[in-house]
Scaffold this motif. Structure first.
Motif, mmCIF file in Angstrom:
data_model
loop_
_atom_site.group_PDB
_atom_site.id
_atom_site.type_symbol
_atom_site.label_atom_id
_atom_site.label_comp_id
_atom_site.label_asym_id
_atom_site.label_seq_id
_atom_site.Cartn_x
_atom_site.Cartn_y
_atom_site.Cartn_z
ATOM 1 N N MET A 1 0.836 -1.201 0.000
ATOM 2 C CA MET A 1 0.000 0.000 0.000
ATOM 3 C C MET A 1 0.869 1.247 0.000
ATOM 4 S SD MET A 1 -2.867 1.248 2.775
ATOM 5 C CE MET A 1 -4.029 -0.026 2.302
ATOM 6 N N LYS A 2 0.608 2.144 -0.943
ATOM 7 C CA LYS A 2 1.362 3.392 -0.996
ATOM 8 C C LYS A 2 0.759 4.414 -0.034
ATOM 9 C CE LYS A 2 3.697 3.061 -5.343
ATOM 10 N NZ LYS A 2 4.431 3.884 -6.342
ATOM 11 N N VAL A 3 1.592 5.359 0.377
ATOM 12 C CA VAL A 3 1.172 6.412 1.301
ATOM 13 C C VAL A 3 1.235 7.753 0.585
ATOM 14 C CG1 VAL A 3 1.666 7.609 3.464
ATOM 15 C CG2 VAL A 3 1.980 5.128 3.314
ATOM 16 N N ILE A 4 0.143 8.517 0.696
ATOM 17 C CA ILE A 4 0.087 9.880 0.163
ATOM 18 C C ILE A 4 0.184 10.838 1.338
ATOM 19 C CG2 ILE A 4 -1.229 11.534 -1.199
ATOM 20 C CD1 ILE A 4 -2.960 9.048 -2.087
ATOM 21 N N GLU A 5 1.243 11.608 1.409
ATOM 22 C CA GLU A 5 1.369 12.626 2.453
ATOM 23 C C GLU A 5 0.725 13.910 1.922
ATOM 24 O OE1 GLU A 5 5.389 12.331 4.661
ATOM 25 O OE2 GLU A 5 5.779 11.560 2.630
ATOM 26 N N PHE A 6 -0.204 14.435 2.686
ATOM 27 C CA PHE A 6 -1.007 15.580 2.228
ATOM 28 C C PHE A 6 -0.828 16.754 3.176
ATOM 29 C CE2 PHE A 6 -5.663 17.209 1.853
ATOM 30 C CZ PHE A 6 -5.256 18.248 1.041
ATOM 31 N N TYR A 7 -0.097 17.782 2.719
ATOM 32 C CA TYR A 7 0.099 19.014 3.480
ATOM 33 C C TYR A 7 -0.967 20.025 3.058
ATOM 34 C CZ TYR A 7 4.698 17.290 4.937
ATOM 35 O OH TYR A 7 5.725 16.549 5.498
ATOM 36 N N PHE A 8 -1.678 20.568 4.042
ATOM 37 C CA PHE A 8 -2.811 21.432 3.717
ATOM 38 C C PHE A 8 -3.044 22.458 4.815
ATOM 39 C CE2 PHE A 8 -4.396 18.038 6.366
ATOM 40 C CZ PHE A 8 -5.309 18.653 7.217
ATOM 41 N N ASP A 9 -3.820 23.473 4.468
ATOM 42 C CA ASP A 9 -4.303 24.478 5.409
ATOM 43 C C ASP A 9 -5.769 24.731 5.068
ATOM 44 O OD1 ASP A 9 -5.028 27.223 6.400
ATOM 45 O OD2 ASP A 9 -2.937 27.269 7.057
ATOM 46 N N LEU A 10 -6.612 24.835 6.076
ATOM 47 C CA LEU A 10 -8.041 25.042 5.851
ATOM 48 C C LEU A 10 -8.345 26.312 5.076
ATOM 49 C CD1 LEU A 10 -9.400 24.008 9.371
ATOM 50 C CD2 LEU A 10 -9.993 22.887 7.211
ATOM 51 N N GLY A 11 -7.457 27.287 5.129
ATOM 52 C CA GLY A 11 -7.706 28.559 4.463
ATOM 53 C C GLY A 11 -7.430 28.543 2.971
ATOM 54 N N SER A 12 -6.947 27.433 2.457
ATOM 55 C CA SER A 12 -6.618 27.322 1.037
ATOM 56 C C SER A 12 -7.771 26.694 0.266
ATOM 57 C CB SER A 12 -5.353 26.458 0.864
ATOM 58 O OG SER A 12 -5.250 25.956 -0.447
ATOM 59 N N PRO A 13 -8.404 27.454 -0.656
ATOM 60 C CA PRO A 13 -9.500 26.858 -1.433
ATOM 61 C C PRO A 13 -9.033 25.711 -2.316
ATOM 62 C CG PRO A 13 -8.932 29.046 -2.266
ATOM 63 C CD PRO A 13 -8.203 28.873 -0.983
ATOM 64 N N TYR A 14 -7.790 25.769 -2.775
ATOM 65 C CA TYR A 14 -7.266 24.648 -3.562
ATOM 66 C C TYR A 14 -7.051 23.411 -2.675
ATOM 67 C CZ TYR A 14 -6.591 27.522 -7.718
ATOM 68 O OH TYR A 14 -6.796 28.318 -8.825
ATOM 69 N N SER A 15 -6.760 23.633 -1.388
ATOM 70 C CA SER A 15 -6.678 22.499 -0.458
ATOM 71 C C SER A 15 -8.041 21.835 -0.302
ATOM 72 C CB SER A 15 -6.163 22.957 0.913
ATOM 73 O OG SER A 15 -4.782 23.236 0.879
ATOM 74 N N PHE A 16 -9.096 22.642 -0.346
ATOM 75 C CA PHE A 16 -10.460 22.101 -0.271
ATOM 76 C C PHE A 16 -10.722 21.168 -1.454
ATOM 77 C CE2 PHE A 16 -14.881 22.406 -1.709
ATOM 78 C CZ PHE A 16 -15.578 22.008 -0.572
ATOM 79 N N ILE A 17 -10.397 21.640 -2.661
ATOM 80 C CA ILE A 17 -10.556 20.802 -3.847
ATOM 81 C C ILE A 17 -9.683 19.549 -3.726
ATOM 82 C CG2 ILE A 17 -10.114 20.648 -6.324
ATOM 83 C CD1 ILE A 17 -12.471 22.395 -5.916
ATOM 84 N N GLY A 18 -8.441 19.747 -3.333
ATOM 85 C CA GLY A 18 -7.504 18.640 -3.210
ATOM 86 C C GLY A 18 -7.905 17.629 -2.150
ATOM 87 N N PHE A 19 -8.472 18.118 -1.062
ATOM 88 C CA PHE A 19 -8.932 17.252 0.028
ATOM 89 C C PHE A 19 -9.942 16.228 -0.481
ATOM 90 C CE2 PHE A 19 -12.505 16.770 3.094
ATOM 91 C CZ PHE A 19 -11.875 15.972 4.038
ATOM 92 N N HIS A 20 -10.876 16.684 -1.279
ATOM 93 C CA HIS A 20 -11.890 15.772 -1.802
ATOM 94 C C HIS A 20 -11.331 14.874 -2.907
ATOM 95 C CE1 HIS A 20 -15.341 17.182 0.475
ATOM 96 N NE2 HIS A 20 -14.893 18.422 0.308
#
Length: 207
Positions: A1-20
């Motif tokens: 199983m591969k691991v995706i490390e996801f760095y994000f901040d709630l204030g980033s609208p692109y993080s919102f898109i990326g989160f989903h």
């Protein structure tokens, strides 16, 4: 199983898109997501970067661009009318839930992202934030304690510094097999990385 490390901040609208979107890819390729909540403001300060929303021409383009990605992946997004929002306390809550109530982490993170860019709420208002955590079944007194918890503060700082050391300069950023990918427009490269077979390493012991 591969691991995706996801760095994000709630204030980033692109993080919102990326989160989903990243959850869809993780499910499709049976990969695990390692959630990395960081302070984007700290990353910007350390790297000399800034939010595209602070530059009028980039801000106008970003509004159009976000809608393109939203339509492509069927991820509805609304710009928060109370933007910009200071996410320091919000990110501390996310980190605290990850540390102390991990079974609730994804549900809380989903709700916070939704309150930012799904069904926007004024998360600059402390009363509104406490109303949200109450709706999620979290105790407001406990959340208030988390905001001043040194372990929580340290963890958020450590993840942010780790991101900077690894070359992160914006959000969202992903790592797969220790290779960095920035922005939702590079998620096809993330998908390519996930589609590659995992490399297994073995050590031989010579007696």
């Amino acid at each position: 199983m591969k691991v995706i490390e996801f760095y994000f901040d709630l204030g980033s609208p692109y993080s919102f898109i990326g989160f989903h979107r990243i959850q869809t890819l993780a499910s499709q390729y049976q990969a695990e997501i390692s959630w990395k909540p960081m302070l984007l403001g700290g990353v910007f300060k350390a790297t000399g970067n800034s939010s595209p929303l602070m530059i009028p021409a980039k801000a106008r383009y970003s509004m159009l661009d976000l809608q393109r990605w939203s339509k492509l992946w069927n991820i509805p997004i609304q710009m928060n009318p109370y933007f910009p929002i200071n996410t320091l306390q919000l990110m501390r809550i996310i980190v605290a839930v990850k540390l102390f109530q991990p079974e609730q982490f994804l549900g809380v993170l989903t709700a916070f992202f939704d309150a930012m860019f799904g069904q926007p709420r004024n998360l600059n208002d402390q009363n509104e934030v406490m109303q949200l955590v109450s709706e999620l079944g979290l105790e407001s007194q406990q959340v208030a304690l988390w905001l001043d918890d040194e372990k929580v503060k340290s963890e958020l700082k450590v993840i942010t510094e780790e991101a900077i050391e690894r070359g992160v300069f914006g959000a969202p950023t992903w790592f797969v097999d220790d290779e960095m990918y920035w922005g939702v427009d590079h998620l096809h490269f993330v998908e390519d990385a996930l589609a590659q077979p995992a490399v297994e390493f073995s050590k031989s012991i010579h007696l």
